[in-house]
Design a protein around this motif. Sequence first.
Motif, PDB file in Angstrom:
ATOM      1  N   GLU A   1      -0.867 -12.564 -12.090  1.00 22.16           N
ATOM      2  CA  GLU A   1       0.148 -13.520 -12.567  1.00 22.16           C
ATOM      3  C   GLU A   1      -0.733 -14.809 -12.726  1.00 22.16           C
ATOM      4  O   GLU A   1      -1.462 -15.243 -11.901  1.00 22.16           O
ATOM      5  CB  GLU A   1       1.135 -13.865 -11.493  1.00 22.16           C
ATOM      6  CG  GLU A   1       1.981 -14.960 -12.050  1.00 22.16           C
ATOM      7  CD  GLU A   1       3.294 -15.350 -11.195  1.00 22.16           C
ATOM      8  OE1 GLU A   1       3.024 -16.192 -10.326  1.00 22.16           O
ATOM      9  OE2 GLU A   1       4.268 -14.514 -11.199  1.00 22.16           O
TER      10      GLU A   1
ATOM     11  N   THR B   1      -1.073 -18.660 -14.079  1.00 22.78           N
ATOM     12  CA  THR B   1      -0.542 -20.007 -14.332  1.00 22.78           C
ATOM     13  C   THR B   1      -1.309 -21.133 -14.452  1.00 22.78           C
ATOM     14  O   THR B   1      -2.296 -21.450 -13.910  1.00 22.78           O
ATOM     15  CB  THR B   1       0.685 -20.470 -12.913  1.00 22.78           C
ATOM     16  OG1 THR B   1       1.395 -19.526 -12.545  1.00 22.78           O
ATOM     17  CG2 THR B   1       1.548 -21.508 -13.165  1.00 22.78           C
ATOM     18  N   ARG B   2      -1.145 -22.079 -15.631  1.00 23.90           N
ATOM     19  CA  ARG B   2      -1.782 -22.920 -16.053  1.00 23.90           C
ATOM     20  C   ARG B   2      -1.249 -24.384 -15.699  1.00 23.90           C
ATOM     21  O   ARG B   2      -0.058 -24.727 -15.855  1.00 23.90           O
ATOM     22  CB  ARG B   2      -2.139 -22.954 -17.605  1.00 23.90           C
ATOM     23  CG  ARG B   2      -3.080 -24.003 -17.855  1.00 23.90           C
ATOM     24  CD  ARG B   2      -3.492 -23.759 -19.468  1.00 23.90           C
ATOM     25  NE  ARG B   2      -4.157 -24.650 -19.937  1.00 23.90           N
ATOM     26  CZ  ARG B   2      -5.192 -24.733 -20.916  1.00 23.90           C
ATOM     27  NH1 ARG B   2      -5.436 -23.703 -21.642  1.00 23.90           N
ATOM     28  NH2 ARG B   2      -6.013 -25.691 -20.957  1.00 23.90           N
ATOM     29  N   ASN B   3      -2.316 -25.213 -15.181  1.00 18.89           N
ATOM     30  CA  ASN B   3      -1.966 -26.558 -14.744  1.00 18.89           C
ATOM     31  C   ASN B   3      -3.015 -27.369 -15.342  1.00 18.89           C
ATOM     32  O   ASN B   3      -4.086 -27.544 -14.770  1.00 18.89           O
ATOM     33  CB  ASN B   3      -1.835 -26.662 -13.377  1.00 18.89           C
ATOM     34  CG  ASN B   3      -1.390 -28.008 -12.804  1.00 18.89           C
ATOM     35  OD1 ASN B   3      -0.910 -28.763 -13.631  1.00 18.89           O
ATOM     36  ND2 ASN B   3      -1.337 -28.075 -11.636  1.00 18.89           N
TER      37      ASN B   3
END
Length: 51
Positions: free
Chosen positions: A3, A5-7
């Motif tokens: 998985e 997830t971009r931040n």
Amino acid sequence: MLELTRNGAYLKCSAIHVATGVEVSAMGPATEPEGLKRVAVAKLKRALASR
């Protein structure tokens, strides 16, 4: 399962072993998603080996 997830400029890749529920993650630059996937899978393999 992987998985991503971009931040902002960073990307978190979580690798989860579905059968056992073991989860590890790796963080790095968003420009290197394939490298983060390799690191997360390697960490997951180490975590499973130590069980």
